[in-house]
Design a protein around this motif. Structure first.
Motif, PDB file in Angstrom:
ATOM      1  N   PHE A 259       0.815  -1.210   0.000  1.00  0.00           N
ATOM      2  CA  PHE A 259       0.000   0.000   0.000  1.00  0.00           C
ATOM      3  C   PHE A 259       0.851   1.263   0.000  1.00  0.00           C
ATOM      4  CE2 PHE A 259      -2.709  -3.347   1.766  1.00  0.00           C
ATOM      5  CZ  PHE A 259      -3.755  -3.280   0.851  1.00  0.00           C
ATOM      6  N   GLU A 260       2.065   1.160   0.510  1.00  0.00           N
ATOM      7  CA  GLU A 260       2.987   2.290   0.451  1.00  0.00           C
ATOM      8  C   GLU A 260       3.289   2.652  -1.003  1.00  0.00           C
ATOM      9  OE1 GLU A 260       7.784   2.910   1.178  1.00  0.00           O
ATOM     10  OE2 GLU A 260       6.689   1.487   2.461  1.00  0.00           O
ATOM     11  N   TYR A 261       3.564   1.653  -1.822  1.00  0.00           N
ATOM     12  CA  TYR A 261       3.868   1.903  -3.236  1.00  0.00           C
ATOM     13  C   TYR A 261       2.630   2.337  -4.012  1.00  0.00           C
ATOM     14  CZ  TYR A 261       8.566   0.033  -2.619  1.00  0.00           C
ATOM     15  OH  TYR A 261       9.863  -0.161  -2.208  1.00  0.00           O
ATOM     16  N   LEU A 262       1.481   1.773  -3.671  1.00  0.00           N
ATOM     17  CA  LEU A 262       0.239   2.190  -4.334  1.00  0.00           C
ATOM     18  C   LEU A 262      -0.053   3.658  -4.066  1.00  0.00           C
ATOM     19  CD1 LEU A 262      -0.278  -0.776  -5.065  1.00  0.00           C
ATOM     20  CD2 LEU A 262      -2.648  -0.475  -4.261  1.00  0.00           C
ATOM     21  N   THR A 263       0.131   4.072  -2.821  1.00  0.00           N
ATOM     22  CA  THR A 263      -0.121   5.469  -2.447  1.00  0.00           C
ATOM     23  C   THR A 263       0.813   6.408  -3.189  1.00  0.00           C
ATOM     24  OG1 THR A 263      -0.897   4.827  -0.243  1.00  0.00           O
ATOM     25  CG2 THR A 263      -0.185   7.104  -0.530  1.00  0.00           C
ATOM     26  N   LYS A 264       2.090   6.038  -3.267  1.00  0.00           N
ATOM     27  CA  LYS A 264       3.060   6.866  -3.969  1.00  0.00           C
ATOM     28  C   LYS A 264       2.687   7.000  -5.444  1.00  0.00           C
ATOM     29  CE  LYS A 264       7.004   8.979  -4.813  1.00  0.00           C
ATOM     30  NZ  LYS A 264       7.241  10.365  -4.365  1.00  0.00           N
ATOM     31  N   PHE A 265       2.319   5.900  -6.068  1.00  0.00           N
ATOM     32  CA  PHE A 265       1.930   5.922  -7.476  1.00  0.00           C
ATOM     33  C   PHE A 265       0.692   6.796  -7.675  1.00  0.00           C
ATOM     34  CE2 PHE A 265      -0.293   3.893 -11.152  1.00  0.00           C
ATOM     35  CZ  PHE A 265       0.670   4.141 -12.118  1.00  0.00           C
TER      36      PHE A 265
ATOM     37  N   VAL B 297       6.799   4.733 -11.717  1.00  0.00           N
ATOM     38  CA  VAL B 297       6.023   3.923 -12.655  1.00  0.00           C
ATOM     39  C   VAL B 297       6.582   2.504 -12.717  1.00  0.00           C
ATOM     40  CG1 VAL B 297       5.410   3.617 -15.092  1.00  0.00           C
ATOM     41  CG2 VAL B 297       5.251   5.882 -14.040  1.00  0.00           C
ATOM     42  N   CYS B 298       7.901   2.381 -12.757  1.00  0.00           N
ATOM     43  CA  CYS B 298       8.527   1.058 -12.868  1.00  0.00           C
ATOM     44  C   CYS B 298       8.282   0.202 -11.633  1.00  0.00           C
ATOM     45  CB  CYS B 298      10.029   1.197 -13.114  1.00  0.00           C
ATOM     46  SG  CYS B 298      10.435   1.645 -14.812  1.00  0.00           S
ATOM     47  N   ARG B 299       8.320   0.809 -10.472  1.00  0.00           N
ATOM     48  CA  ARG B 299       8.041   0.047  -9.251  1.00  0.00           C
ATOM     49  C   ARG B 299       6.624  -0.510  -9.288  1.00  0.00           C
ATOM     50  NH1 ARG B 299      10.339   4.826  -6.787  1.00  0.00           N
ATOM     51  NH2 ARG B 299      12.562   4.502  -6.326  1.00  0.00           N
ATOM     52  N   MET B 300       5.692   0.317  -9.715  1.00  0.00           N
ATOM     53  CA  MET B 300       4.299  -0.123  -9.812  1.00  0.00           C
ATOM     54  C   MET B 300       4.151  -1.196 -10.887  1.00  0.00           C
ATOM     55  SD  MET B 300       1.307   0.379  -8.470  1.00  0.00           S
ATOM     56  CE  MET B 300      -0.453   0.255  -8.838  1.00  0.00           C
ATOM     57  N   MET B 301       4.870  -1.027 -11.975  1.00  0.00           N
ATOM     58  CA  MET B 301       4.801  -1.984 -13.079  1.00  0.00           C
ATOM     59  C   MET B 301       5.278  -3.367 -12.638  1.00  0.00           C
ATOM     60  SD  MET B 301       6.614  -1.718 -16.827  1.00  0.00           S
ATOM     61  CE  MET B 301       8.264  -1.490 -16.152  1.00  0.00           C
ATOM     62  N   ILE B 302       6.407  -3.421 -11.933  1.00  0.00           N
ATOM     63  CA  ILE B 302       6.940  -4.694 -11.457  1.00  0.00           C
ATOM     64  C   ILE B 302       5.995  -5.328 -10.451  1.00  0.00           C
ATOM     65  CG2 ILE B 302       8.768  -5.727 -10.053  1.00  0.00           C
ATOM     66  CD1 ILE B 302       9.662  -5.320 -12.854  1.00  0.00           C
ATOM     67  N   LYS B 303       5.441  -4.511  -9.574  1.00  0.00           N
ATOM     68  CA  LYS B 303       4.478  -5.024  -8.593  1.00  0.00           C
ATOM     69  C   LYS B 303       3.303  -5.683  -9.295  1.00  0.00           C
ATOM     70  CE  LYS B 303       2.981  -3.006  -5.069  1.00  0.00           C
ATOM     71  NZ  LYS B 303       3.184  -4.269  -4.330  1.00  0.00           N
TER      72      LYS B 303
ATOM     73  N   MET C 209      -8.423  -7.605  -1.476  1.00  0.00           N
ATOM     74  CA  MET C 209      -7.476  -6.914  -0.603  1.00  0.00           C
ATOM     75  C   MET C 209      -6.341  -6.225  -1.355  1.00  0.00           C
ATOM     76  SD  MET C 209      -7.065  -9.531   2.637  1.00  0.00           S
ATOM     77  CE  MET C 209      -5.906  -8.404   3.437  1.00  0.00           C
ATOM     78  N   PHE C 210      -5.893  -6.816  -2.463  1.00  0.00           N
ATOM     79  CA  PHE C 210      -4.690  -6.302  -3.119  1.00  0.00           C
ATOM     80  C   PHE C 210      -4.829  -6.026  -4.610  1.00  0.00           C
ATOM     81  CE2 PHE C 210      -3.204  -9.000   0.447  1.00  0.00           C
ATOM     82  CZ  PHE C 210      -2.528  -8.040   1.187  1.00  0.00           C
ATOM     83  N   ALA C 211      -5.281  -7.019  -5.360  1.00  0.00           N
ATOM     84  CA  ALA C 211      -5.169  -6.948  -6.823  1.00  0.00           C
ATOM     85  C   ALA C 211      -6.098  -5.930  -7.460  1.00  0.00           C
ATOM     86  CB  ALA C 211      -5.417  -8.334  -7.428  1.00  0.00           C
ATOM     87  N   ARG C 212      -7.333  -5.839  -7.001  1.00  0.00           N
ATOM     88  CA  ARG C 212      -8.293  -4.956  -7.689  1.00  0.00           C
ATOM     89  C   ARG C 212      -7.849  -3.499  -7.642  1.00  0.00           C
ATOM     90  NH1 ARG C 212     -12.679  -6.447  -5.484  1.00  0.00           N
ATOM     91  NH2 ARG C 212     -13.566  -7.700  -7.177  1.00  0.00           N
ATOM     92  N   GLU C 213      -7.470  -3.020  -6.479  1.00  0.00           N
ATOM     93  CA  GLU C 213      -7.057  -1.623  -6.366  1.00  0.00           C
ATOM     94  C   GLU C 213      -5.807  -1.354  -7.196  1.00  0.00           C
ATOM     95  OE1 GLU C 213      -5.980   1.782  -3.001  1.00  0.00           O
ATOM     96  OE2 GLU C 213      -6.092  -0.329  -2.410  1.00  0.00           O
ATOM     97  N   ALA C 214      -4.840  -2.273  -7.122  1.00  0.00           N
ATOM     98  CA  ALA C 214      -3.597  -2.088  -7.868  1.00  0.00           C
ATOM     99  C   ALA C 214      -3.859  -2.036  -9.369  1.00  0.00           C
ATOM    100  CB  ALA C 214      -2.623  -3.215  -7.535  1.00  0.00           C
ATOM    101  N   PHE C 215      -4.669  -2.966  -9.860  1.00  0.00           N
ATOM    102  CA  PHE C 215      -4.901  -3.014 -11.304  1.00  0.00           C
ATOM    103  C   PHE C 215      -5.898  -1.961 -11.777  1.00  0.00           C
ATOM    104  CE2 PHE C 215      -2.646  -7.016 -11.094  1.00  0.00           C
ATOM    105  CZ  PHE C 215      -1.905  -6.965 -12.272  1.00  0.00           C
ATOM    106  N   THR C 216      -6.744  -1.482 -10.905  1.00  0.00           N
ATOM    107  CA  THR C 216      -7.605  -0.357 -11.281  1.00  0.00           C
ATOM    108  C   THR C 216      -6.742   0.861 -11.574  1.00  0.00           C
ATOM    109  OG1 THR C 216      -9.479  -1.164  -9.970  1.00  0.00           O
ATOM    110  CG2 THR C 216      -9.457   1.178 -10.518  1.00  0.00           C
TER     111      THR C 216
END
Length: 275
Positions: free
Chosen positions: A131-137, A158-164, A225-232
């Protein structure tokens, strides 16, 4: 670096998973939006990071290694234990052998920058900092077009989010692959939980006991918990809505399966065919 440096006895964290994450990273880099924001040196670093991001994974998670006081946990002071090990070993193997040292002809500063980028990206796969990386992105996205002076920093974000996202892209794969990967990771978690039970350790993956686990429900929980928010966030940025659509299609499939799932189905999980 050889495929043997990935442990093929792992049902999930093996060389095939590394190839899967590499393919996803390559696919993401083909997005016009992503390509515009990611610097060429960071794109190269991302492909390398994807390749080595789980190198020599022991099939047990960070919490397990910490609770059992494993050598790696002591070495890395319980901080992103596996992620530090993966990237450190990758450089040790690469730099120690002239024939495979892909950095051999780099200038010192160029190598330092490339190395730091790879390290940052691999460390971003630590789910405890998800969630730290999601918030930053999320904070950077709205200002990307207007912050050209911060291009390097934004490119890394962007790259950190992409790898995640590449690392947790299983729910966005076509159903057949999604189901196969789910069975593989759950099986690995079953082994870890069984070992924790045997050794009287805290259960670090609650819900993943072979005798009681509802496998489809674990996949729904991961998406919730994780995937939907990240991929949205990621799919909107990268303009690849089809992945989010596939995620939701798979989610509904898992949800429908969960109502009739019997723990007896967990016995032959690896040879079960996707419905």
């Amino acid at each position: 670096m050889e495929l043997s440096n990935y442990q093929n006895t792992n049902t999930y964290h093996n060389a095939t998973h590394a190839a899967d994450v590499l393919q996803a990273t390559s696919f993401f880099l083909n997005s016009e939006t992503v390509a515009q924001m990611v610097q060429d040196n960071h794109a190269t670093a991302a492909l390398i990071a994807a390749t080595v991001h789980d190198l020599d994974h022991p099939g047990r998670g960070n919490a397990f290694l910490i609770n059992t006081r494993q050598r790696l946990a002591l070495l890395y002071n319980d901080q992103s234990v596996l992620e530090n090990h993966h990237v450190a070993l990758a450089f040790q193997l690469t730099l120690a052998q002239n024939g495979i040292n892909i950095f051999a002809k780099m200038q010192r500063e160029e190598f330092i920058q490339m190395r730091q980028s790879i390290i940052d990206m691999v460390l971003a796969t630590d789910m405890s900092r998800h969630f730290e990386y999601l918030t930053k992105f999320q904070q950077v996205i709205p200002n990307l077009p207007d912050l050209d002076e911060n291009r390097e920093s934004n490119s890394m974000t962007v790259c950190r989010m992409m790898i995640k996202c590449a690392d947790i892209a299983n729910p966005t794969r076509e159903w057949k692959l999604c189901a196969q990967w789910a069975r593989r990771i759950v099986e690995e978690y079953f082994f870890q939980t069984a070992e924790e039970r045997e050794k009287g350790l805290p259960l670090t993956m609650k819900g993943f006991e072979r005798e009681t686990c509802n496998v489809p429900m674990t996949q729904c929980t991961f998406v919730d918990m994780f995937a939907r928010e990240a991929f949205t966030l990621w799919c909107d940025f990268a303009e690849i809505p089809q992945l989010l659509n596939q995620l939701e299609t798979n989610y509904e499939k898992w949800k429908s399966m969960s109502t009739n799932w019997e723990p007896s189905q967990n016995v032959d999980l690896m040879i079960s065919k996707p419905a």
